[in-house]
Design a protein around this motif. Structure first.
Motif, PDB file in Angstrom:
ATOM      1  N   ALA A  76       0.826  -1.206   0.000  1.00 48.46           N
ATOM      2  CA  ALA A  76       0.000   0.000   0.000  1.00 48.46           C
ATOM      3  C   ALA A  76       0.863   1.261   0.000  1.00 48.46           C
ATOM      4  CB  ALA A  76      -0.929  -0.008   1.207  1.00 48.46           C
ATOM      5  N   ASN A  77       1.938   1.267   0.791  1.00 50.99           N
ATOM      6  CA  ASN A  77       2.830   2.422   0.789  1.00 50.99           C
ATOM      7  C   ASN A  77       3.441   2.659  -0.581  1.00 50.99           C
ATOM      8  OD1 ASN A  77       3.218   4.058   3.207  1.00 50.99           O
ATOM      9  ND2 ASN A  77       3.752   2.165   4.242  1.00 50.99           N
ATOM     10  N   ASN A  78       3.792   1.593  -1.263  1.00 46.10           N
ATOM     11  CA  ASN A  78       4.388   1.749  -2.596  1.00 46.10           C
ATOM     12  C   ASN A  78       3.428   2.413  -3.577  1.00 46.10           C
ATOM     13  OD1 ASN A  78       6.849   0.675  -1.865  1.00 46.10           O
ATOM     14  ND2 ASN A  78       6.417  -1.376  -2.638  1.00 46.10           N
ATOM     15  N   ILE A  79       2.146   2.099  -3.462  1.00 44.23           N
ATOM     16  CA  ILE A  79       1.140   2.754  -4.300  1.00 44.23           C
ATOM     17  C   ILE A  79       1.102   4.244  -3.988  1.00 44.23           C
ATOM     18  CG2 ILE A  79      -1.361   2.982  -4.672  1.00 44.23           C
ATOM     19  CD1 ILE A  79      -1.528  -0.079  -4.405  1.00 44.23           C
ATOM     20  N   GLY A  80       1.127   4.581  -2.702  1.00 44.67           N
ATOM     21  CA  GLY A  80       1.116   5.988  -2.294  1.00 44.67           C
ATOM     22  C   GLY A  80       2.377   6.724  -2.709  1.00 44.67           C
ATOM     23  N   ILE A  81       3.527   6.067  -2.575  1.00 49.55           N
ATOM     24  CA  ILE A  81       4.800   6.674  -2.986  1.00 49.55           C
ATOM     25  C   ILE A  81       4.776   6.995  -4.474  1.00 49.55           C
ATOM     26  CG2 ILE A  81       7.273   6.245  -3.303  1.00 49.55           C
ATOM     27  CD1 ILE A  81       7.048   4.418  -0.743  1.00 49.55           C
ATOM     28  N   GLU A  82       4.344   6.031  -5.264  1.00 44.23           N
ATOM     29  CA  GLU A  82       4.304   6.239  -6.721  1.00 44.23           C
ATOM     30  C   GLU A  82       3.385   7.398  -7.083  1.00 44.23           C
ATOM     31  OE1 GLU A  82       3.992   3.549 -10.781  1.00 44.23           O
ATOM     32  OE2 GLU A  82       3.283   2.716  -8.893  1.00 44.23           O
ATOM     33  N   TYR A  83       2.232   7.472  -6.411  1.00 44.84           N
ATOM     34  CA  TYR A  83       1.295   8.569  -6.678  1.00 44.84           C
ATOM     35  C   TYR A  83       1.922   9.916  -6.322  1.00 44.84           C
ATOM     36  CZ  TYR A  83      -3.076  11.221  -6.768  1.00 44.84           C
ATOM     37  OH  TYR A  83      -4.053  12.153  -7.072  1.00 44.84           O
ATOM     38  N   ALA A  84       2.606   9.974  -5.178  1.00 42.65           N
ATOM     39  CA  ALA A  84       3.245  11.215  -4.742  1.00 42.65           C
ATOM     40  C   ALA A  84       4.305  11.668  -5.749  1.00 42.65           C
ATOM     41  CB  ALA A  84       3.874  11.024  -3.360  1.00 42.65           C
TER      42      ALA A  84
END
Length: 303
Positions: A76-84
């Protein structure tokens, strides 16, 4: 002179059934003195009212990414990192949903990173219910035991941890990372699902020559283990034991005789205590974790 507020920060908050506390967390972010940020909540298919509560209170002030399944902390963090990163963020802060941050935390973390070649930054973390007791003043790794630990753990803050210093790892509870770090070493390792992914990330960073600093002027308060149910919940015991073995096998082969001996001796002691207390389900889950590690089963376990 560099204007700190020129740098956009993506605040990535992973949520799983955090309805009791995530709104407090987001509220504290909006009270920050640092204003150039975006809040990205990545929801791991929560079944409570947490997403509804977020949408009602914050509306379009935050971005909510809804996963169709629980992808774990790292996924889930990786999805958020990519979006950021796709939305122009220079820095990313990974922040637990059961925290409340100080108004100057973002500013102080960004400032320290910029002054130290875009170093990874770890803040001073207190217990939420005991606001002057430290949970973490940066992290170290005991390679002989094969364990990470927190400086200042359970200590009352009397100013003894007020010095900025280089550390071995920054806990994923709150960690600031410059975008160049992801270019250099990649994202969080998703095979862990939960626990040790932050230690893995920091070891990779250190070995790539990236500095990790503890910054005591950046503060927050943590409702420790709110999501996983505590240090001896079945989910914590399973992932903590399985991933500890995996992490050490990956990074700590030269000390294998030491950390493996320590692991088995301490497990035997715990098994004796749990057996006396009639907590045989804990013995069973640790044995299952060891078995899955032996079979290289690094996957999401359903509890």
């Amino acid at each position: 002179m560099i204007k700190i507020n020129n740098f956009r920060v993506g605040i990535v908050i992973v949520n799983y059934n955090g309805g009791k506390y995530i709104n407090d967390c987001v509220r504290s972010v909006f009270e920050s003195t640092y204003k150039n940020y975006m809040v990205i909540v990545v929801d791991n298919a929560s079944t409570d009212n947490s997403v509804k509560n977020l949408e009602e209170e914050f509306k379009d002030r935050i971005t909510i990414i809804k996963n169709n399944e629980n992808l774990g902390f790292s996924g889930a963090n990786n999805i958020g990192i990519e979006y950021a990163l796709q939305n122009g963020c220079e820095f990313v802060i990974l922040l637990n949903n059961d925290t409340v941050i100080d108004k100057d935390l973002i500013h102080n973390m960004v400032s320290t990173s910029l002054s130290n070649d875009n170093a990874i930054i770890s803040p001073k973390i207190y217990y939420y219910n005991e606001p002057n007791k430290i949970w973490s003043a940066g992290g170290g790794i005991n390679w002989k035991k094969g364990l990470s630990y927190h400086y200042g753990f359970n200590k009352i803050d009397k100013g003894q941890f007020d010095e900025q210093k280089e550390i071995d790892f920054a806990t994923g509870c709150c960690i600031l990372i410059h975008k160049s770090v992801f270019d250099k070493i990649g994202f969080l390792a998703e095979e862990y699902f939960l626990y040790f992914e932050d230690t893995d990330f920091c070891v990779r960073a250190k070995r790539a020559g990236i500095k990790i600093l503890y910054e005591p002027s950046a503060k927050l308060w943590h409702k420790v283990s709110s999501t996983t149910g505590g240090e001896e919940s079945l989910i914590t015991l399973y992932y903590g034991n399985r991933n500890r073995l995996y992490f050490n096998d990956k990074f700590n082969k030269k000390n294998k005789i030491y950390w493996l001996t320590y692991f088995y001796i301490t497990r035997i002691i715990k098994f004796i205590v749990w057996n006396i207390k009639g907590q045989r389900e804990k013995i069973k889950i640790v044995l299952e974790a060891k078995k899955d590690y032996n079979k290289s089963k690094m996957y999401k376990k359903i509890f």
